[in-house]
Scaffold this motif. Structure first.
Motif, PDB file in Angstrom:
ATOM      1  N   MET A 173       7.939  -3.864  11.837  1.00  8.87           N
ATOM      2  CA  MET A 173       8.037  -3.168  10.545  1.00  8.87           C
ATOM      3  C   MET A 173       9.325  -2.362  10.418  1.00  8.87           C
ATOM      4  N   ARG A 201       6.227   5.069   8.309  1.00  6.93           N
ATOM      5  CA  ARG A 201       5.698   5.796   9.474  1.00  6.93           C
ATOM      6  C   ARG A 201       4.558   4.980  10.057  1.00  6.93           C
ATOM      7  N   MET A 202       4.856   4.078  10.983  1.00  7.09           N
ATOM      8  CA  MET A 202       3.813   3.201  11.506  1.00  7.09           C
ATOM      9  C   MET A 202       3.047   3.894  12.630  1.00  7.09           C
ATOM     10  N   MET A 203       1.732   3.752  12.577  1.00  6.20           N
ATOM     11  CA  MET A 203       0.875   4.385  13.580  1.00  6.20           C
ATOM     12  C   MET A 203       0.445   3.363  14.644  1.00  6.20           C
ATOM     13  N   PHE A 256      -2.741   3.499  17.228  1.00  6.15           N
ATOM     14  CA  PHE A 256      -3.901   4.326  17.518  1.00  6.15           C
ATOM     15  C   PHE A 256      -4.391   4.104  18.943  1.00  6.15           C
ATOM     16  N   ARG A 294       3.588  -4.885  16.168  1.00  4.49           N
ATOM     17  CA  ARG A 294       3.440  -4.735  14.722  1.00  4.49           C
ATOM     18  C   ARG A 294       4.328  -3.587  14.210  1.00  4.49           C
ATOM     19  N   ALA A 308       2.177  -7.248   3.387  1.00  2.00           N
ATOM     20  CA  ALA A 308       1.428  -6.268   2.591  1.00  2.00           C
ATOM     21  C   ALA A 308       2.293  -5.073   2.221  1.00  2.00           C
ATOM     22  N   SER A 309       3.188  -4.701   3.139  1.00  2.00           N
ATOM     23  CA  SER A 309       4.001  -3.515   2.878  1.00  2.00           C
ATOM     24  C   SER A 309       5.268  -3.876   2.099  1.00  2.00           C
ATOM     25  N   PRO A 316       4.454   2.658   5.063  1.00  2.00           N
ATOM     26  CA  PRO A 316       4.967   1.817   6.144  1.00  2.00           C
ATOM     27  C   PRO A 316       6.240   2.347   6.805  1.00  2.00           C
ATOM     28  N   ASN A 324      -1.613 -10.911  12.174  1.00  2.00           N
ATOM     29  CA  ASN A 324      -1.709  -9.456  12.121  1.00  2.00           C
ATOM     30  C   ASN A 324      -0.333  -8.833  11.889  1.00  2.00           C
ATOM     31  N   GLN A 327      -7.705  -1.462  16.236  1.00  2.18           N
ATOM     32  CA  GLN A 327      -6.730  -1.239  15.173  1.00  2.18           C
ATOM     33  C   GLN A 327      -6.102  -2.532  14.675  1.00  2.18           C
ATOM     34  N   LEU A 328      -6.371  -3.656  15.365  1.00  3.40           N
ATOM     35  CA  LEU A 328      -5.898  -4.937  14.840  1.00  3.40           C
ATOM     36  C   LEU A 328      -6.961  -5.468  13.895  1.00  3.40           C
ATOM     37  N   LEU A 329      -6.531  -6.194  12.861  1.00  2.00           N
ATOM     38  CA  LEU A 329      -7.502  -6.755  11.934  1.00  2.00           C
ATOM     39  C   LEU A 329      -8.157  -7.957  12.620  1.00  2.00           C
ATOM     40  N   PHE A 332       1.101 -10.082   8.425  1.00  6.96           N
ATOM     41  CA  PHE A 332       0.432  -9.487   7.266  1.00  6.96           C
ATOM     42  C   PHE A 332       0.934  -8.062   7.005  1.00  6.96           C
ATOM     43  N   ALA A 333       1.202  -7.321   8.087  1.00 10.36           N
ATOM     44  CA  ALA A 333       1.735  -5.967   7.919  1.00 10.36           C
ATOM     45  C   ALA A 333       3.045  -6.023   7.143  1.00 10.36           C
TER      46      ALA A 333
END
Lengths: 261, 277
Positions: free
Chosen positions: A158, A83-85, A87, A154, A109-110, A81, A102, A92-94, A105-106
């Motif tokens: 982070m 290095r957030m990507m 795309f 997102r 989770a991280s 986390p 979304n 790329q979203l859940l 949760f990032a």
């Protein structure tokens, strides 16, 4: 130009190879570049120059066959986390989480935020990309541009060391793309994050980058690293802008010979 | 100068539908009408046949159904069946998830799942019952064993194909958050593959339900309390054919209830997420 402080991201002599079912392909050959804090580094080159591959290696998804990539002095060994990507793909979203979930949760989770704080931090980030009205919408109800804005929100929430953007606006229509580029610059001027931006558009590179790494294809090699010195990057009809564009053109296409563009 | 707009009145822009039309637009209403029609046809045919031993009329069957539930006998039989079913179903699903999780992680695991499902998915669960009886004896152990077999392979197969169809982007996003191992499977793979998993759960349920009733028909009694299948078989032996029909109706009703339950889950999840395929 060696600076006294060591660079945030240091890519040194990176060769990346991957196997297809038939052969071993060299995607990049001894590529090196550096990014300092608050840099907007653009990887620019035609398709096949390994720019996305390089970005994925910085993301930790690929391990270089030779050379090393360090972030803040630590060698990158896997995705994380810090290095957030962002795309290119709009999936790329859940899809099973709302916009707010979304982002939250990032964070959860991280381990960047506790459950109780995640919601609030997520809303702050969503507000900065002006999507607070859609916080409880599911991704499939959003337009392509809105989805990319959520992905950017997102990233911002982070607070990563570096943001890695893999042609995030390539799938958008021209008007939305231009708007997104301007919004991204505005976000940068607010929080001065470090980002690496992959694109194959010269215009986008000049507009968004303060430093441009020009890559040649098959395998990807660094041709030249340019500093962008525009006083008004948003002005697309600037004299210096055209000069830069011509320089890049010349560098990228000098091997092509008589090929007329 | 703009020209003067011509005065023209549109006669009607919206008109509410009549009540009859609104009611008929409800799918549930149309289906109830079909059910009523079937019930009436059944009643008329059975009365003309006048042979309640072979084909009892609808009225006798509903009376038997009412009696069977009122006496408490059928209700407890249903509970016995559902209890065995749920334990077999749950164990089967957990095993399927574990198998699919292993298959997702390694190439050998992938081959293992493909070989096993290719072998066992076409094998009807009920064909294993004689062997199960030999191994586990008369009773719930044997039924649970065949139920697990009925559920495991279809669920593992669809979960596996669901995992395989997850886009590379979603996988990279999950790993970008630093998720690995069990947390990665739970928070990323399972929800991302949920449309396929739900299809597997539905198929697994249908297989399990049929297998259960069939297995109960074969023996079904363990320590004096059989399930619905046994209820049907028992009543056939006593020539209480109306009760046989009542048992069959109960089997159908539970199937329909489960079907609508799955539909509800689908609406709440994959349809809402825009993931329906």
């Amino acid at each position: 130009m060696a600076s006294a402080v060591s660079p945030l991201l240091d890519v040194q002599g990176v060769t990346i190879q991957y196997k297809t079912s038939e052969q071993l392909v060299t995607a990049t050959w001894k590529v090196g570049f550096q990014a300092d804090r608050s840099d907007r580094l653009v990887l620019l080159g035609p398709s096949g120059c390994g720019k996305s591959t390089l970005l994925k290696a910085v993301g930790g998804y690929l391990t270089p066959a030779a050379g090393r990539i360090t972030l803040d002095g630590r060698t990158i060994t896997g995705p994380g986390p810090d290095r957030m990507m962002v795309f290119q793909e709009t999936d790329q979203l859940l899809p099973w989480k709302t916009v707010r979930q979304n982002v939250a949760f990032a964070l959860i989770a991280s381990g960047r935020a506790k459950k109780a704080d995640a919601d609030e931090q997520a809303m702050i980030a969503i507000r900065t990309v002006k999507l607070d009205k859609f916080a409880d919408a599911y991704p499939h109800t959003l337009s392509g541009g809105m989805k990319q804005r959520v992905a950017i929100a997102r990233c911002l929430a982070m607070k990563p060391e570096i943001i890695l953007m893999d042609e995030p606006f390539a799938a958008l229509d021209a008007l939305t793309r231009q708007q997104m580029q301007e919004e991204l610059l505005e976000l940068w001027s607010q929080s001065k994050f470090t980002m690496i931006f992959v694109t194959h558009s010269i215009e986008e590179a000049i507009l968004l980058g303060n430093r441009i790494v020009l890559l040649s294809p098959h395998p990807g090699q660094v041709k030249e690293i340019l500093d962008v010195d525009l006083d008004d990057p948003a002005n697309r009809f600037h004299g210096r802008y055209n000069e830069l564009r011509d320089t890049i053109h010349r560098v990228l296409f000098k091997d092509v010979g008589d090929y007329v563009i | 100068m703009l020209s003067e707009p011509t005065e023209q009145v549109i006669a009607e822009i919206t008109r509410p539908l009549s009540y009859a039309e609104k009611i008929w637009n409800q799918a549930a209403v149309r289906k109830v009408v079909i059910l009523l029609f079937l019930a009436v046809a059944w009643q008329i045919y059975a009365q003309r046949l006048n042979n309640p031993l072979m084909f009892p009329p609808f009225s006798d069957t509903t009376a038997a159904l009412w009696n069977a539930f009122a006496k408490g006998e059928l209700g407890s039989r249903v509970l016995v069946s559902l209890k065995v079913l749920l334990s077999g179903y749950a164990i089967g699903i957990v095993l399927a998830m574990v198998l699919a999780g292993i298959a997702n992680g390694t190439r050998l695991g992938n081959d293992l799942l493909e070989v096993l499902t290719a072998m066992f998915n076409p094998l009807p669960a009920i064909a294993l019952l004689p062997l199960a009886l030999l191994w586990f004896g008369l009773g719930n152990g044997s039924i649970t064993f065949v139920l697990i077999h009925a559920v495991l392979w279809p669920v593992a197969l669809s979960t596996h194909s669901g995992f395989a169809s997850i886009s590379g982007t979603i996988r990279m996003v999950g790993r970008n958050y630093g998720l690995t191992g069990f947390r990665y499977v739970l928070h990323i793979l399972i929800p991302a593959a949920f449309p396929a998993i739900l299809t597997g759960l539905k198929n697994g349920w249908a297989f399990a339900w049929r297998t259960l009733i069939a297995a109960e028909l074969v023996f079904g009694v363990s320590s004096g309390s059989g399930g619905i299948g046994w209820f049907i078989y028992e009543n056939k032996n006593q020539l209480e054919i109306a009760y046989v029909f009542a048992g069959l109706l109960t089997v159908i009703a539970i199937g329909v209830i489960m079907d609508s339950l799955f539909r509800l889950i689908e609406q709440r999840t994959v349809s809402r997420w825009g993931m329906k395929f």
